[in-house]
Design a protein around this motif. Structure first.
Motif, PDB file in Angstrom:
ATOM      1  N   ASN A   1      35.569  36.852  35.832  1.00 30.21           N
ATOM      2  CA  ASN A   1      35.627  37.607  34.569  1.00 30.21           C
ATOM      3  C   ASN A   1      36.998  38.227  34.310  1.00 30.21           C
ATOM      4  OD1 ASN A   1      35.705  39.711  36.390  1.00 30.21           O
ATOM      5  ND2 ASN A   1      33.821  40.694  35.678  1.00 30.21           N
ATOM      6  N   GLY A   2      37.946  38.006  35.232  1.00 32.63           N
ATOM      7  CA  GLY A   2      39.297  38.523  35.050  1.00 32.63           C
ATOM      8  C   GLY A   2      39.562  39.829  35.761  1.00 32.63           C
ATOM      9  N   ASN A   3      38.514  40.515  36.222  1.00 37.89           N
ATOM     10  CA  ASN A   3      38.703  41.784  36.928  1.00 37.89           C
ATOM     11  C   ASN A   3      39.374  41.571  38.280  1.00 37.89           C
ATOM     12  OD1 ASN A   3      37.672  43.434  34.976  1.00 37.89           O
ATOM     13  ND2 ASN A   3      35.634  43.603  35.890  1.00 37.89           N
ATOM     14  N   LEU A   4      40.208  42.527  38.649  1.00 36.92           N
ATOM     15  CA  LEU A   4      40.877  42.496  39.942  1.00 36.92           C
ATOM     16  C   LEU A   4      40.196  43.501  40.854  1.00 36.92           C
ATOM     17  CD1 LEU A   4      43.352  41.139  41.309  1.00 36.92           C
ATOM     18  CD2 LEU A   4      44.658  43.174  40.696  1.00 36.92           C
ATOM     19  N   GLN A   5      39.646  43.016  41.965  1.00 35.46           N
ATOM     20  CA  GLN A   5      38.901  43.865  42.889  1.00 35.46           C
ATOM     21  C   GLN A   5      39.682  44.058  44.181  1.00 35.46           C
ATOM     22  OE1 GLN A   5      36.173  45.353  42.179  1.00 35.46           O
ATOM     23  NE2 GLN A   5      35.034  44.213  40.658  1.00 35.46           N
ATOM     24  N   SER A   6      39.668  45.289  44.686  1.00 33.24           N
ATOM     25  CA  SER A   6      40.229  45.588  45.994  1.00 33.24           C
ATOM     26  C   SER A   6      39.156  45.322  47.047  1.00 33.24           C
ATOM     27  CB  SER A   6      40.683  47.051  46.036  1.00 33.24           C
ATOM     28  OG  SER A   6      41.170  47.380  47.320  1.00 33.24           O
ATOM     29  N   MET A   7      39.419  44.399  47.987  1.00 28.51           N
ATOM     30  CA  MET A   7      38.419  44.023  48.978  1.00 28.51           C
ATOM     31  C   MET A   7      39.047  44.000  50.368  1.00 28.51           C
ATOM     32  SD  MET A   7      36.212  41.089  46.980  1.00 28.51           S
ATOM     33  CE  MET A   7      34.764  41.457  47.979  1.00 28.51           C
TER      34      MET A   7
ATOM     35  N   TYR B   1      43.630  41.822  47.231  1.00 31.78           N
ATOM     36  CA  TYR B   1      43.162  41.896  45.852  1.00 31.78           C
ATOM     37  C   TYR B   1      42.544  40.552  45.474  1.00 31.78           C
ATOM     38  CZ  TYR B   1      45.689  46.271  45.323  1.00 31.78           C
ATOM     39  OH  TYR B   1      46.127  47.558  45.461  1.00 31.78           O
ATOM     40  N   VAL B   2      41.369  40.599  44.861  1.00 32.08           N
ATOM     41  CA  VAL B   2      40.634  39.389  44.486  1.00 32.08           C
ATOM     42  C   VAL B   2      40.431  39.374  42.980  1.00 32.08           C
ATOM     43  CG1 VAL B   2      38.508  38.062  44.783  1.00 32.08           C
ATOM     44  CG2 VAL B   2      39.468  39.342  46.723  1.00 32.08           C
ATOM     45  N   ARG B   3      40.869  38.303  42.349  1.00 30.47           N
ATOM     46  CA  ARG B   3      40.666  38.125  40.903  1.00 30.47           C
ATOM     47  C   ARG B   3      39.363  37.355  40.706  1.00 30.47           C
ATOM     48  NH1 ARG B   3      43.461  40.607  36.912  1.00 30.47           N
ATOM     49  NH2 ARG B   3      45.353  40.203  38.131  1.00 30.47           N
ATOM     50  N   LEU B   4      38.373  37.997  40.067  1.00 28.48           N
ATOM     51  CA  LEU B   4      37.056  37.399  39.864  1.00 28.48           C
ATOM     52  C   LEU B   4      37.036  36.558  38.586  1.00 28.48           C
ATOM     53  CD1 LEU B   4      34.851  40.442  40.902  1.00 28.48           C
ATOM     54  CD2 LEU B   4      35.447  38.432  42.265  1.00 28.48           C
TER      55      LEU B   4
ATOM     56  N   MET C   1      52.661  41.415  43.944  1.00 20.30           N
ATOM     57  CA  MET C   1      51.366  41.606  44.591  1.00 20.30           C
ATOM     58  C   MET C   1      50.611  40.294  44.640  1.00 20.30           C
ATOM     59  SD  MET C   1      48.053  43.614  43.170  1.00 20.30           S
ATOM     60  CE  MET C   1      47.876  42.263  41.997  1.00 20.30           C
ATOM     61  N   ARG C   2      50.346  39.808  45.843  1.00 22.24           N
ATOM     62  CA  ARG C   2      49.560  38.583  45.977  1.00 22.24           C
ATOM     63  C   ARG C   2      48.086  38.870  45.709  1.00 22.24           C
ATOM     64  NH1 ARG C   2      51.438  34.396  50.672  1.00 22.24           N
ATOM     65  NH2 ARG C   2      53.507  33.958  49.846  1.00 22.24           N
ATOM     66  N   GLN C   3      47.399  37.826  45.263  1.00 18.32           N
ATOM     67  CA  GLN C   3      45.980  37.961  44.986  1.00 18.32           C
ATOM     68  C   GLN C   3      45.283  36.671  45.387  1.00 18.32           C
ATOM     69  OE1 GLN C   3      45.258  38.259  40.745  1.00 18.32           O
ATOM     70  NE2 GLN C   3      46.699  36.635  40.267  1.00 18.32           N
ATOM     71  N   TYR C   4      43.978  36.768  45.601  1.00 19.48           N
ATOM     72  CA  TYR C   4      43.159  35.584  45.818  1.00 19.48           C
ATOM     73  C   TYR C   4      42.318  35.379  44.574  1.00 19.48           C
ATOM     74  CZ  TYR C   4      39.007  32.962  47.177  1.00 19.48           C
ATOM     75  OH  TYR C   4      37.965  32.076  47.201  1.00 19.48           O
ATOM     76  N   ILE C   5      42.360  34.184  44.004  1.00 15.38           N
ATOM     77  CA  ILE C   5      41.600  33.891  42.797  1.00 15.38           C
ATOM     78  C   ILE C   5      40.297  33.209  43.190  1.00 15.38           C
ATOM     79  CG2 ILE C   5      41.559  32.583  40.636  1.00 15.38           C
ATOM     80  CD1 ILE C   5      44.583  32.918  40.509  1.00 15.38           C
ATOM     81  N   SER C   6      39.196  33.879  42.911  1.00 18.30           N
ATOM     82  CA  SER C   6      37.882  33.384  43.299  1.00 18.30           C
ATOM     83  C   SER C   6      37.177  32.702  42.126  1.00 18.30           C
ATOM     84  CB  SER C   6      37.009  34.541  43.806  1.00 18.30           C
ATOM     85  OG  SER C   6      35.693  34.091  44.081  1.00 18.30           O
ATOM     86  N   GLN C   7      36.529  31.608  42.428  1.00 16.88           N
ATOM     87  CA  GLN C   7      35.703  30.920  41.434  1.00 16.88           C
ATOM     88  C   GLN C   7      34.267  31.420  41.460  1.00 16.88           C
ATOM     89  OE1 GLN C   7      37.415  28.913  39.435  1.00 16.88           O
ATOM     90  NE2 GLN C   7      39.217  29.256  40.717  1.00 16.88           N
ATOM     91  N   LYS C   8      33.971  32.304  42.417  1.00 18.84           N
ATOM     92  CA  LYS C   8      32.613  32.828  42.568  1.00 18.84           C
ATOM     93  C   LYS C   8      32.601  34.328  42.343  1.00 18.84           C
ATOM     94  CE  LYS C   8      32.033  31.583  46.807  1.00 18.84           C
ATOM     95  NZ  LYS C   8      31.384  31.370  48.125  1.00 18.84           N
ATOM     96  N   ASN C   9      31.463  34.846  41.891  1.00 16.32           N
ATOM     97  CA  ASN C   9      31.266  36.285  41.755  1.00 16.32           C
ATOM     98  C   ASN C   9      30.755  36.870  43.075  1.00 16.32           C
ATOM     99  OD1 ASN C   9      31.932  36.910  38.954  1.00 16.32           O
ATOM    100  ND2 ASN C   9      30.217  35.563  38.431  1.00 16.32           N
TER     101      ASN C   9
END
Length: 272
Positions: free
Chosen positions: A44-50, A39-42, A1-9
């Motif tokens: 705080n470590g949470n993975l969000q569906s966006m 899927y976006v990794r925020l 599963m690919r994800q995007y790792i965000s540096q912003k909230n």
């Protein structure tokens, strides 16, 4: 599963603006279109569906928004992530090879969910490699790209270069208060005298668990040599510091292959 790792909230409306290099990753590499989910990794470590709600090609900006609340915060409380081998702290102590090989080792270790990579200056290490800036943007980019491609929930870090004595001191400080069933440390050795297999090393940990000393493995350490391997004197020093010499009964492996093979085999044995 690919994800995007965000540096912003997310902002107060549950939106996330993506610009710059991250825009190019989503737009040119993943080829996202309006309505696509990611899927976006925020932070705080949470993975969000966006979902992609807007793409501004002229302004080079993508706006992501939260999916239904029931699909959010997939991260820390999901069994698929917290119950896996990745929930244990895995450290790779890597004797410094050539720079190009170290880049590959960092990428592969990150994809495997290694939490920490510690470069080590040993007798046969590539001279001058210890002067590399291991906290540079280049390594941050390698780790981020590897996590996004693999979907790893582990925030892999690279430590400053250490000597062999520094490694022994670090492992002692971190593991001396743990029981024998809560830790495992192995060092890969190309010779086979006084060594065991990875499976035998893991069975020793399981034997301690069955004896009732403890029930959960907390720290895993793997030491891998560079080109030329490790000297008998270095193996002896590591052995005295709690590292169990392991011989891989396979073909002769390059150091970058040995590191990946060792990580994978150890994770597989401990997951059985």
């Amino acid at each position: 599963m690919r994800q995007y790792i965000s540096q912003k909230n997310l902002d107060s409306d549950g939106l996330l603006s993506v610009i710059g290099k991250d825009f190019r990753y989503l737009h040119n590499v993943l080829r996202l279109k309006s309505g696509d989910m990611i899927y976006v990794r925020l932070p705080n470590g949470n993975l969000q569906s966006m979902t992609v709600c807007q793409i501004d090609e002229k302004g080079k900006k993508i706006i992501l928004q939260l999916c239904d609340l029931a699909d959010t915060q997939i991260g820390e409380n999901q069994p698929s992530e917290t119950d896996s081998i990745e929930s244990r702290e895995f450290t790779l102590f890597m004797a410094l090879p050539k720079s190009s090989k170290f880049d590959l080792i960092v990428r592969q270790a990150t994809e495997c969910g290694v939490a920490r990579i510690v470069p080590v200056q040993t007798e046969f290490s590539q001279q001058g490699s210890e002067k590399i800036n291991f906290r540079s943007e280049r390594f941050e980019r390698i780790i981020k790209e590897a996590r996004q491609q693999s979907g790893s929930p582990v925030d892999t870090k690279i430590s400053d270069c250490k000597s062999l004595a520094g490694v022994c001191e670090l492992w002692k400080d971190e593991s001396e208060n743990l029981s024998e069933s809560e830790k495992i440390a192995i060092v890969l050795y190309e010779r086979n005298e006084s060594t065991v297999s990875i499976r035998q090393a893991c069975e020793q940990v399981r034997a301690q668990e069955k004896s009732g000393n403890s029930s959960s493995l907390k720290k895993i350490a793997l030491f891998c040599g560079s080109e030329g391997g490790l000297s008998p004197a270095e193996i002896e020093i590591l052995q005295k510091s709690g590292f169990l010499p392991v011989h891989l009964k396979t073909n002769i492996l390059r150091c970058e292959t040995a590191a990946l093979y060792g990580i994978s085999a150890l994770q597989s044995c401990l997951s059985d």
